[in-house]
Design an enzyme around this catalytic site. Structure first.
Site, PDB file in Angstrom:
ATOM      1  N   LYS A  52       0.847  -1.212   0.000  1.00 56.66           N
ATOM      2  CA  LYS A  52       0.000   0.000   0.000  1.00 56.66           C
ATOM      3  C   LYS A  52       0.874   1.251   0.000  1.00 56.66           C
ATOM      4  O   LYS A  52       0.596   2.214  -0.711  1.00 56.66           O
ATOM      5  CB  LYS A  52      -0.940  -0.026   1.220  1.00 56.66           C
ATOM      6  CG  LYS A  52      -2.054  -1.059   1.063  1.00 56.66           C
ATOM      7  CD  LYS A  52      -2.898  -1.289   2.310  1.00 56.66           C
ATOM      8  CE  LYS A  52      -3.854  -2.460   2.054  1.00 56.66           C
ATOM      9  NZ  LYS A  52      -4.726  -2.778   3.195  1.00 56.66           N
ATOM     10  N   GLN A  96      -4.648  -1.434   9.387  1.00 59.27           N
ATOM     11  CA  GLN A  96      -4.613  -2.774   8.795  1.00 59.27           C
ATOM     12  C   GLN A  96      -5.233  -3.801   9.755  1.00 59.27           C
ATOM     13  O   GLN A  96      -4.912  -3.832  10.935  1.00 59.27           O
ATOM     14  CB  GLN A  96      -3.157  -3.144   8.455  1.00 59.27           C
ATOM     15  CG  GLN A  96      -2.997  -4.447   7.700  1.00 59.27           C
ATOM     16  CD  GLN A  96      -3.594  -4.430   6.296  1.00 59.27           C
ATOM     17  OE1 GLN A  96      -3.673  -3.386   5.653  1.00 59.27           O
ATOM     18  NE2 GLN A  96      -4.029  -5.575   5.826  1.00 59.27           N
ATOM     19  N   ASP A 119     -11.121   2.818   3.858  1.00 61.30           N
ATOM     20  CA  ASP A 119     -11.426   1.383   3.771  1.00 61.30           C
ATOM     21  C   ASP A 119     -12.929   1.148   3.580  1.00 61.30           C
ATOM     22  O   ASP A 119     -13.343   0.045   3.214  1.00 61.30           O
ATOM     23  CB  ASP A 119     -10.999   0.681   5.066  1.00 61.30           C
ATOM     24  CG  ASP A 119      -9.683  -0.068   4.919  1.00 61.30           C
ATOM     25  OD1 ASP A 119      -9.439  -0.601   3.827  1.00 61.30           O
ATOM     26  OD2 ASP A 119      -8.927  -0.117   5.905  1.00 61.30           O
TER      27      ASP A 119
HETATM   28  N1  GUN Z   1      -7.030  -6.814   5.989  1.00 59.11           N
HETATM   29  C1  GUN Z   1      -7.384  -7.563   4.912  1.00 59.11           C
HETATM   30  N2  GUN Z   1      -7.954  -6.784   3.965  1.00 59.11           N
HETATM   31  C2  GUN Z   1      -7.962  -5.522   4.462  1.00 59.11           C
HETATM   32  C3  GUN Z   1      -8.400  -4.277   3.931  1.00 59.11           C
HETATM   33  O1  GUN Z   1      -8.934  -4.159   2.828  1.00 59.11           O
HETATM   34  N3  GUN Z   1      -8.217  -3.195   4.746  1.00 59.11           N
HETATM   35  C4  GUN Z   1      -7.666  -3.291   5.978  1.00 59.11           C
HETATM   36  N4  GUN Z   1      -7.559  -2.177   6.704  1.00 59.11           N
HETATM   37  N5  GUN Z   1      -7.245  -4.430   6.489  1.00 59.11           N
HETATM   38  C5  GUN Z   1      -7.384  -5.532   5.727  1.00 59.11           C
END
Ligand code: GUN
Length: 280
Positions: A52, A96, A119
């Site tokens: 990311k 995350q 998100d």
């Molecule tokens: N863990 C797995 N997929 C995601 C996501 O799309 N966003 C976040 N914040 N954590 C994750």
């Protein structure tokens, strides 16, 4: 001949489009910023977070990185979110998941300002999606729809079968398909006649988290198959929820794992960050 939907290529196109948009925003004095918060040392999460941050750099979004130890208290994390909510340089906040067990994920999601919830996990954004109001759409479901649209797959009037009912993928992707005028069926672990339902599907979205669960013999000839799963097979190799080998000879289009939906999640996160900065 089956067409492989190339998520890597499509996500690269999206990131290039966003890069141009960021140049224009910067000319107006808006410098998009994303706070990326990782708690603990989950190795998969570390890889996702690194990817990311790399995408941010490519698109021109400034990333503010917070890598906190496993023993971070819930209170300390909520305090950090409060600070980030008030920070004008931060347009998006990403915490995350999963979080360590002693931290209540729902509390954390609720603490993020909905206007910075890139998100799309906050109930205000989920509610906006349900009612068709503007808001952030969570990245993987948005990526699935974008893959279909950019592969010229018509959704309106089609039988769409979503396998999986998670808050992160199954439920929101079902709502999005409905918004695109699909006829949507949601299946899950308690569904009795899965094969019968899959046999009617023009579009299948697999998001159950079980390696190679969907077999070619369960599909209708020419179905479009989108595989959201990321699993390890018996040899430790990455694989989806769909058995690619048996499905590719029946499907008209199919996403591979890796290189299908995965890269789209990050591209849509970048899209949401740019949107958050534009909304300011
Ligand atoms: N863990 C797995 N997929 C995601 C996501 O799309 N966003 C976040 N914040 N954590 C994750």
């Amino acid at each position: 001949m089956v067409q492989i939907i190339d998520g890597k290529l499509i996500s690269a196109q999206i990131k290039d489009e966003l890069k141009q948009e960021v140049v224009a925003l910067k000319e107006k004095g808006i410098f998009p910023g994303l706070a990326v918060v990782l708690v603990g040392d989950n190795s998969a999460s570390q890889v996702y977070v690194r990817n990311k941050k790399t995408a941010c750099e490519y698109v021109g979004i400034k990333s503010f990185s917070y890598e906190l130890p496993e023993e971070t208290s819930e209170e300390a994390l909520l305090e950090l979110i409060d600070t980030l909510n008030q920070d004008e340089k931060v347009h998006g906040i990403l915490v995350q998941l999963p979080l360590p067990k002693h931290i209540d994920e729902n509390k954390v999601i609720l603490a993020i300002a909905p206007s910075k919830d890139v998100d799309g996990f906050h109930p205000q954004n989920v509610g906006a999606l349900c009612t068709g109001l503007p808001g952030f759409i969570s990245c993987t479901p948005a990526g699935v729809i974008e893959l279909l649209k950019r592969s010229q797959v018509e959704i309106a009037g089609k039988n769409c079968v979503v396998v999986g009912r998670s808050n992160i993928v199954g439920k929101p992707v079902s709502l999005l398909l409905l918004q695109e005028h699909g006829t949507v069926t949601i299946c899950h672990s308690k569904t009795k006649n899965l094969t019968e339902i899959l046999k009617q599907a023009d579009i299948v979205v697999a998001a159950v988290g079980r390696a190679k669960m969907i077999q070619g013999s369960q599909l209708k000839e020419g179905a479009v198959v989108i595989d959201v799963g990321i699993n390890r097979d018996e040899n430790g190799k990455l694989c989806g929820d769909v058995d690619f080998t048996s499905c590719e000879s029946i499907a008209s289009r199919i996403t591979p794992v890796p290189g299908g939906v995965g890269p789209m999640t990050i591209a849509m996160l970048m899209h949401n960050c740019v949107l958050a900065a534009k909304n300011k």
